[in-house]
Design a protein around this motif. Structure first.
Motif, mmCIF file in Angstrom:
data_model
loop_
_atom_site.group_PDB
_atom_site.id
_atom_site.type_symbol
_atom_site.label_atom_id
_atom_site.label_comp_id
_atom_site.label_asym_id
_atom_site.label_seq_id
_atom_site.Cartn_x
_atom_site.Cartn_y
_atom_site.Cartn_z
ATOM 1 N N PRO A 690 25.662 34.019 7.562
ATOM 2 C CA PRO A 690 26.074 32.643 7.903
ATOM 3 C C PRO A 690 26.278 31.790 6.654
ATOM 4 C CG PRO A 690 23.752 33.000 8.403
ATOM 5 C CD PRO A 690 24.310 34.338 8.054
ATOM 6 N N LYS A 691 27.262 30.903 6.736
ATOM 7 C CA LYS A 691 27.594 30.041 5.600
ATOM 8 C C LYS A 691 27.394 28.567 5.935
ATOM 9 C CE LYS A 691 31.033 33.267 3.736
ATOM 10 N NZ LYS A 691 32.462 33.466 3.403
ATOM 11 N N GLU A 692 28.016 28.126 7.026
ATOM 12 C CA GLU A 692 27.894 26.720 7.403
ATOM 13 C C GLU A 692 26.468 26.411 7.845
ATOM 14 O OE1 GLU A 692 30.228 24.502 7.141
ATOM 15 O OE2 GLU A 692 31.930 25.778 6.661
ATOM 16 N N ALA A 739 23.800 30.578 3.028
ATOM 17 C CA ALA A 739 23.733 29.354 3.823
ATOM 18 C C ALA A 739 23.558 28.136 2.916
ATOM 19 C CB ALA A 739 22.585 29.435 4.822
ATOM 20 N N ASN A 740 24.200 27.070 3.310
ATOM 21 C CA ASN A 740 24.148 25.827 2.524
ATOM 22 C C ASN A 740 22.955 24.988 2.980
ATOM 23 O OD1 ASN A 740 24.857 23.784 0.783
ATOM 24 N ND2 ASN A 740 26.354 22.886 2.174
ATOM 25 N N LEU A 741 21.743 25.562 2.823
ATOM 26 C CA LEU A 741 20.527 24.883 3.242
ATOM 27 C C LEU A 741 19.541 24.821 2.080
ATOM 28 C CD1 LEU A 741 19.860 26.484 6.757
ATOM 29 C CD2 LEU A 741 20.649 24.165 6.301
ATOM 30 N N THR A 742 18.827 23.722 1.988
ATOM 31 C CA THR A 742 17.767 23.582 0.992
ATOM 32 C C THR A 742 16.421 23.891 1.650
ATOM 33 O OG1 THR A 742 17.408 21.242 1.482
ATOM 34 C CG2 THR A 742 19.095 21.771 -0.152
ATOM 35 N N PHE A 743 15.384 24.087 0.828
ATOM 36 C CA PHE A 743 14.063 24.352 1.385
ATOM 37 C C PHE A 743 13.535 23.129 2.143
ATOM 38 C CE2 PHE A 743 14.028 27.817 -1.764
ATOM 39 C CZ PHE A 743 13.591 28.858 -0.944
ATOM 40 N N GLY A 744 13.915 21.949 1.681
ATOM 41 C CA GLY A 744 13.506 20.741 2.408
ATOM 42 C C GLY A 744 14.121 20.706 3.793
ATOM 43 N N GLU A 745 15.396 21.080 3.890
ATOM 44 C CA GLU A 745 16.043 21.136 5.205
ATOM 45 C C GLU A 745 15.447 22.234 6.073
ATOM 46 O OE1 GLU A 745 20.509 19.487 4.037
ATOM 47 O OE2 GLU A 745 20.028 21.615 3.787
ATOM 48 N N MET A 746 15.091 23.366 5.465
ATOM 49 C CA MET A 746 14.453 24.447 6.219
ATOM 50 C C MET A 746 13.132 23.962 6.826
ATOM 51 S SD MET A 746 16.094 27.479 6.013
ATOM 52 C CE MET A 746 14.857 28.762 5.928
ATOM 53 N N LYS A 747 12.381 23.210 6.075
ATOM 54 C CA LYS A 747 11.117 22.673 6.574
ATOM 55 C C LYS A 747 11.360 21.753 7.763
ATOM 56 C CE LYS A 747 7.090 20.001 5.005
ATOM 57 N NZ LYS A 747 7.240 18.853 5.907
ATOM 58 N N THR A 748 12.379 20.905 7.651
ATOM 59 C CA THR A 748 12.704 19.982 8.748
ATOM 60 C C THR A 748 13.152 20.744 9.990
ATOM 61 O OG1 THR A 748 13.392 18.341 7.111
ATOM 62 C CG2 THR A 748 14.097 17.980 9.365
#
Length: 798
Positions: A690-692, A739-748
């Motif tokens: 996945p990318k988006e 994937a265009n995700l940060t660790f902060g976003e993963m936590k959320t």
């Protein structure tokens, strides 16, 4: 011996299994195998740097071409003297011209204001003074003649006659004045001063009355200019000096003595000024030559000529100057200079735009698809602006349009509202700034066009974003443009003299422009969505309809998968909203991500009844192929139903390259018993990863929802541990690498999943039952019906 041939036997068994599955339609033949997204031509083009550079070059070329092409600006009406003007013409630029009529009039006024030149005749002055002395001396000689008539030397008949007619007493009074040196000197001094200031004859005074004059004395000494009325005539000078001469005599004889002196002086005093026509003409020509040309400044928007008025020389001069100004503007720079300046400016704009977008939306720089979309919108916008400008100039002659209205007909906000719906607000605003700069350069570097365009684009893009349907999008865009554009224009022209003349036109043209811009943006939106496979929120919301054919089939043929998809869509939507991703997109792709299970729903746990598994009779490899094959089947259905690219990406990428672990472990056990080797790649999904952001959220929500069903007595702690384990496993396996995700976003996202699942899987309070059959409506009804029969039996026994 068996161990030697076991690899060959295993290979033959796999081929036979695959052949059987091809016949049943579980897998596709290699001849008909569909290319994955990583291998397709579109994917190669998407990653091509050469294509990206070509897209930027096309944008640069389009902008330079628009700036190099000069819109139609020919003069609408060539004026002819004494003809009626056929149409009103306003200046669309600042220009100036020399008003020959006003200049000539001003030169004539300056020439007439130049004083007449008179030269003082010094010989005449001396002659008058000599004759005066001779006359006075001759009168003094008569004192020796006792009352006898005198005869004066020279031609003084009136003086002789008047003096001889006097009585002896009056004669003595006159002679006494002449004998008194002080009185005589005073008379002669006053006469001399007056003579050297100039004396007119009566005829000269009458001719030059009311005009300025300047007297040139001896050695060409110039007096200050004065009016001719201030120069005395010979008669006035004689009377003035006579009054002064008789002022010291007795009142009784004063009048008579004054008359005597008046007659005496009148015969000797005469005009001593000579008109110098040559010097006067010379001075007047010089005065006219010193007058600067009268330059008339015409500001942009001012009237050049009005329909119905007769063409005079002033109008003709103004129009000739206007035509010259137009030609000068068109040929201000040579073709090469214009090309160089336009090229450098457009190149600079593209570089700045690239730097901005790479920081705000780095995924756009990596996607030729989105770059192509933005480039197409920019080109359409600048070309439409050019045609709007050109059409305005062509129609202005027929309708007498004011040049200030040109801002009101530019569809300058078109690109912003389109990209706001398709990509995002920040890209939309910067695109609006880009288009506004190009439009301002097309209109002679108009700062007003730039400011109006930037504000209109920004607010219109803000109003158009996140609209739920096309109707709302249309009215929001129209309202924003129709409100902002006239306000900006009114602020620009409110202090001008023609403000009230064009106020109504400004409002109506801006409203028409707003309607046209919003309507054409809808058409462009439909076309670009189809061409670039970029889906707006409005289109995605249409796909959320549960009456969609695919969702109806999923609901009827695979109800368990349908319920699973609904729960996953809720998880994904809440998580996307929490991190600021597109919640609508996450919801839609989650609804359709498992449509491939429609063909063989019974092979998936959520659709199995009575815990009867279809995989009991299949080997692990075959079961794995059936499970993996739902991605391929889903893509086929998505293509068949012409689903959007983002939905196809969700179907194809939501498992990434994950391993079907249950059947892989089962296959490992079988291989251990047979002594064969298993390739893990045969038990992995084909991908891609996945990318988006929205697809990555789906890839996490899908296993979390499925795994949460296996929890016994789920609690918040159990759910949190389960979700955390799935997240760690996906990260460890590299499923989120692209994937265009940060660790902060993963936590959320994890916190959102835990919260939503905890709410969905909440427990119920257990109720005590008095009877095992309590709550069974059938049993309760049967008891109620049997009660009357028992009563009747008891009565009969009694």
């Amino acid at each position: 011996m068996k161990n030697i041939f076991s690899p060959f036997i295993s290979f033959i068994e796999k081929k036979m299994q695959r052949h059987q599955m091809k016949k049943k339609g579980y897998v596709q033949s290699k001849k008909n195998k569909r290319l994955t997204s990583e291998d397709s031509i579109a994917a190669v083009a998407e990653r091509s740097k050469t294509l990206g550079i070509l897209i930027l070059f096309v944008v640069w070329g389009a902008c330079v071409t628009v700036l190099m092409t000069i819109p139609y600006r020919a003069m609408e009406f060539l004026p002819v003297l004494r003809q009626l003007v056929s149409s009103t013409v306003y200046a669309d630029m600042d220009f100036s011209y020399i008003d020959n009529e006003k200049t000539k009039k001003k030169q004539e006024e300056a020439s007439q204001d130049e004083p007449l030149v008179y030269k003082l005749n010094n010989l005449t002055c001396k002659d008058i003074l000599n004759k005066t002395n001779t006359l006075f001396d001759g009168l003094l000689l008569s004192e020796s003649v006792n009352n006898a008539p005198i005869s004066l030397t020279g031609n003084y008949p009136e003086s002789e006659k008047t003096f001889n007619s006097l009585s002896s007493g009056l004669k003595s009074a006159v002679l006494m004045i002449l004998k008194d040196s002080d009185s005589r000197n005073r008379i002669q001094h006053k006469l001399e001063v007056a003579l050297y200031h100039g004396v007119f004859t009566a005829k000269q005074r009458e001719k030059q009355f009311g005009q300025k004059m300047r007297i040139y004395k001896r050695d060409n000494v110039k007096e200050k200019p004065r009016f001719a009325i201030s120069i005395p005539t010979s008669t006035e000078l004689a009377e003035e000096i006579s009054t002064d001469a008789a002022s010291d005599t007795s009142p009784t004889n004063r009048k008579t003595i004054k008359n005597v002196f008046n007659v005496l002086l009148s015969e000797v005093i005469k005009g001593n000024l000579i008109y110098n026509e040559t010097e006067t003409d010379k001075n007047r020509k010089q005065a006219a030559a010193n007058i600067a040309n009268v330059t008339i400044e015409i500001k942009r928007g001012n009237l050049v000529m009005k329909k119905g008025e007769t063409v005079d020389k002033a109008i003709q001069s103004r129009c000739d100057a206007y035509i010259v100004a137009q030609k000068k503007l068109e040929s201000h720079n040579s073709l090469v200079e214009r090309f160089i300046s336009s090229s450098m400016i457009c190149l600079l704009l593209i570089v700045v735009s690239g730097i901005y977008i790479s920081h705000v939306h780095p995924e756009i720089i990596e996607s030729n698809q989105k770059m192509g979309l933005i480039a197409t919108v920019v080109i359409i916008s600048v070309v439409l602006n050019f045609f709007a400008i050109d059409s305005f100039y062509r129609l202005r002659a027929a309708f007498g349009l004011h040049p200030q209205l040109i801002n009101c007909v530019l569809p300058i906000a078109l690109g912003s509202i389109v990209l706001s719906a398709m990509i995002g607000l920040r890209v939309a605003f910067f695109t609006g700034v880009f288009v506004s700069i190009i439009a301002a350069m097309q209109l002679n570097n108009s700062f007003i066009v730039l400011i109006t365009g930037m504000i209109t684009c920004g607010l219109a893009a803000f109003a158009a974003r996140h609209r739920a349907n096309y109707k709302s999008y249309f009215f929001a865009s129209t309202g924003a443009i129709a409100l902002i554009m006239p306000i900006m224009k009114i602020i620009n022209v409110w202090s001008t003299s023609y403000f009230f003349d064009i106020l109504a036109e400004i409002i109506w043209y801006c409203i028409a422009n707003a309607i046209f811009t919003a309507a054409i943006s809808l058409v462009i939106l439909f076309i670009l969505e189809w061409v670039f496979q970029v889906t707006s929120d409005m289109t995605l919301l249409l796909l959320c309809d549960y009456n969609h054919p695919l969702l109806k089939r999923l609901q009827m043929e695979a109800p368990g998968t349908y319920h699973h998809s609904m729960v996953v869509s809720t998880l994904a939507e809440h998580a996307a909203q929490a991190i600021g991703a597109n919640a609508i997109r996450a919801r839609v792709i989650s609804l359709f991500h498992d449509i491939g299970k429609i063909d063989k729903p019974a092979y998936f746990t959520e659709n199995q009844q009575n815990n009867e598994s279809k995989h009991i009779k299949l080997k692990a490899a075959m079961s794995c192929l059936v499970i993996i094959n739902h991605v391929k089947d889903g893509m086929d259905l998505a293509l068949k139903y012409k689903m959007r690219k983002i939905i196809r990406d969700g179907i194809e990428q939501h498992h990434g390259t994950d391993t079907v672990k249950y059947f892989y472990q089962q296959a490992l056990e079988e291989a251990r018993q047979k002594g064969t080797v298993i390739d893990e790649h045969e038990f992995q999904y084909p991908g891609p990863l996945p990318k988006e952001k929205e697809v990555a959220i789906l890839s996490l929500a899908d296993p979390c929802e499925a795994a949460s069903r296996s929890l016994q007595k789920p609690t918040h702690a159990k759910i949190d541990a389960l979700v955390w384990e799935i997240f760690r496993q996906r990260i460890r396996d590299g499923q989120l690498d692209n994937a265009n995700l940060t660790f902060g976003e993963m936590k959320t996202i994890r916190e959102s999943f835990v919260s939503t699942l905890s709410t969905m899987l909440h427990g119920r309070i257990s109720y005590q039952k008095e009877d095992d059959n309590e709550g069974d409506l059938f049993v309760a009804t049967q008891k109620k019906n049997n009660q009357p029969k028992q009563d009747k039996t008891e009565k009969s026994h009694n």
